[in-house]
Design a protein around this motif. Structure first.
Motif, short mmCIF file in Angstrom:
data_model
loop_
_atom_site.label_atom_id
_atom_site.label_comp_id
_atom_site.label_asym_id
_atom_site.label_seq_id
_atom_site.Cartn_x
_atom_site.Cartn_y
_atom_site.Cartn_z
N PRO A 1 18.06 9.12 -1.04
CA PRO A 1 17.72 10.48 -0.71
C PRO A 1 18.11 11.40 -2.35
N GLN A 2 19.43 11.17 -2.47
CA GLN A 2 19.22 11.69 -4.08
C GLN A 2 19.23 11.60 -5.85
N ARG A 3 18.73 10.52 -5.14
CA ARG A 3 18.06 9.48 -6.58
C ARG A 3 16.66 10.10 -6.25
N THR A 4 16.33 10.66 -5.73
CA THR A 4 14.83 10.12 -5.42
C THR A 4 14.39 11.96 -5.89
N THR A 5 13.57 12.16 -7.02
CA THR A 5 13.03 13.76 -6.66
C THR A 5 11.68 13.34 -6.26
N ALA A 6 10.98 12.31 -6.52
CA ALA A 6 9.62 12.31 -5.18
C ALA A 6 9.76 11.35 -5.14
N ALA A 7 8.41 10.81 -4.58
CA ALA A 7 8.06 9.22 -4.54
C ALA A 7 6.44 9.16 -3.70
N ILE A 8 5.67 8.13 -4.24
CA ILE A 8 4.18 8.00 -4.48
C ILE A 8 3.98 6.55 -4.27
N GLY A 9 3.68 6.48 -3.32
CA GLY A 9 3.25 4.74 -2.09
C GLY A 9 1.25 4.33 -2.64
N ILE A 10 1.18 3.61 -3.19
CA ILE A 10 0.06 3.13 -3.34
C ILE A 10 -0.43 2.12 -2.40
N ASN A 11 -1.21 1.91 -1.77
CA ASN A 11 -1.74 0.91 -1.13
C ASN A 11 -0.58 0.21 -0.25
N CYS A 12 -0.14 0.53 0.27
CA CYS A 12 0.92 0.31 1.34
C CYS A 12 1.18 0.50 2.53
N THR A 13 2.29 -0.30 3.49
CA THR A 13 2.28 -0.37 4.13
C THR A 13 3.52 -0.48 5.12
N ALA A 14 4.21 0.22 5.68
CA ALA A 14 5.38 0.17 6.59
C ALA A 14 5.49 -0.79 7.84
N SER A 15 4.20 -1.03 8.07
CA SER A 15 4.04 -2.22 9.90
C SER A 15 4.23 -3.50 9.35
N LEU A 16 4.69 -4.43 10.09
CA LEU A 16 4.65 -5.71 10.55
C LEU A 16 3.36 -6.63 10.30
N PRO A 17 3.47 -7.76 9.21
CA PRO A 17 2.85 -8.56 9.29
C PRO A 17 1.49 -8.60 10.44
N THR A 18 0.08 -8.50 10.12
CA THR A 18 -0.83 -9.46 11.57
C THR A 18 0.02 -10.29 11.59
N MET A 19 -1.25 -11.16 12.61
CA MET A 19 -0.88 -12.68 12.65
C MET A 19 -2.33 -13.25 11.36
N PHE A 20 -3.14 -12.72 11.55
CA PHE A 20 -4.09 -12.92 10.26
C PHE A 20 -3.29 -13.47 8.71
N GLU A 21 -2.36 -11.95 8.53
CA GLU A 21 -1.64 -12.09 6.95
C GLU A 21 -0.67 -13.40 7.10
N SER A 22 -0.24 -13.14 8.30
CA SER A 22 1.15 -13.85 8.20
C SER A 22 0.60 -15.56 8.00
N ILE A 23 -0.69 -15.85 9.13
CA ILE A 23 -1.21 -17.05 8.52
C ILE A 23 -1.41 -17.63 7.13
N TRP A 24 -1.96 -16.49 6.62
CA TRP A 24 -3.00 -16.77 4.97
C TRP A 24 -1.35 -17.15 3.89
N ALA A 25 -1.07 -16.06 4.41
CA ALA A 25 1.01 -15.83 3.23
C ALA A 25 1.65 -16.90 3.21
N THR A 26 1.74 -17.50 4.57
CA THR A 26 2.44 -18.55 5.18
C THR A 26 1.56 -19.73 3.80
N ALA A 27 0.50 -19.82 4.52
CA ALA A 27 -0.07 -21.23 3.95
C ALA A 27 -0.43 -21.09 1.84
N LEU A 28 -0.30 -19.81 1.42
CA LEU A 28 -0.64 -19.60 0.20
C LEU A 28 0.90 -19.64 -0.11
#
Length: 282
Positions: free
Chosen positions: A119-146
């Motif tokens: 926090p001491q190094r951050t004036t502000a933060a901007i996250g675009i098109n992002c997530t804090a969630s675990l990957p879905t099963m579909f994500e895991s399957i396609w990303a593993t295959a890719l």
């Protein structure tokens, strides 16, 4: 669009715990620092339109993330804490005490956790098109295959461009923004083995970060979702924003997963409004 926007930019290779990281540094040298971390499969040049917009007022740093652009190849599993530590090493090397951190996708996830770790190094933060969630099963399957497919190649295969177009371009871009659709072929420049490791690290291996985000205090955070984002839909991005006390959440209409590049006017406008509203100028 300015064809020679890189003319005023200096490139630097910074040694970090994740290898040499390539930077493009420019803008107003005495201005507040603004650091940009790109999406997976992109490098720092994806931020061209943000650079052109913010360089007159900010000291701008565009990062080639590990394994991308001119940074060292990635050949191991890393996580967002590793990226946060490397970012601090970059800030130290540039003599930047605090920065506004802006990220899209991978960079957006980092923009979420960085103010929790540093926090001491951050004036502000901007996250675009992002997530804090675990990957879905579909994500895991396609990303593993890719990732498995890419790891077998020494040069990025044409199929990767099709995968990137499907991931990055939504219906509006497909119908009205052919320049952006063509831009998604940028991924053919990537090192496929590095991208495979990044997919395993950042997509397949990601953790649920909501509890960590809930520890953020006194750091202004803006989270932006794309209405047409098929990778991280609005409700997933909203959940991330809801975990950060006092965060600002915005949705860009007719915009998909690479919002900073597809809809720079919308993104820049939201960032301007957010920074202008901060108690002290960022």
């Amino acid at each position: 669009m300015t064809m020679n926007w890189l003319e005023g930019v200096t490139e630097k290779l910074i040694p970090t715990s994740l290898g040499l990281i390539n930077l493009r540094v420019g803008g107003r040298s005495d201005g507040p620092a603004m650091v940009f971390w790109p999406s997976l499969m992109m490098d720092g040049t994806m931020w061209q339109y943000q650079y052109e917009h913010f360089a007159p007022t900010h000291h701008v740093v565009l990062i080639d993330s590990p394994g991308h652009g001119k940074s060292d190849a990635l050949r191991k599993i890393i996580d967002l804490k590793d990226c946060s530590d490397a970012l601090v090493e970059i800030l130290d090397a540039l003599d930047i005490h605090k920065c506004v951190l802006v990220g899209n996708s991978w960079g957006g996830m980092l923009a979420g956790v960085f103010p929790a770790y540093y926090p001491q190094r951050t004036t502000a933060a901007i996250g675009i098109n992002c997530t804090a969630s675990l990957p879905t099963m579909f994500e895991s399957i396609w990303a593993t295959a890719l990732s498995t497919f890419l790891s077998l190649h020494a040069k990025m295969p044409p199929l990767a461009a099709k995968a990137a177009r499907a991931a990055f371009a939504g219906p509006t871009a497909e119908a009205t923004n052919l320049e952006f659709v063509e831009f998604t072929k940028f991924v053919l420049r990537d090192d496929p083995k590095s991208v495979a490791w990044a997919l395993r690290s950042i997509l397949i291996g990601r953790k649920d970060e909501h509890r960590r985000l809930n520890t953020i205090r006194n750091v202004p955070v803006l989270v932006i979702a794309g209405e047409e984002d098929s990778q991280f839909p609005v409700h997933v991005v909203r959940k991330m924003a809801d975990a950060i006390e006092g965060s600002t959440f915005r949705v860009l209409q007719h915009t998909a997963h690479l919002a900073a590049r597809e809809n720079p006017e919308g993104v820049n406008s939201e960032i301007d409004a957010f920074l202008t509203a901060l108690p002290a100028a960022a």
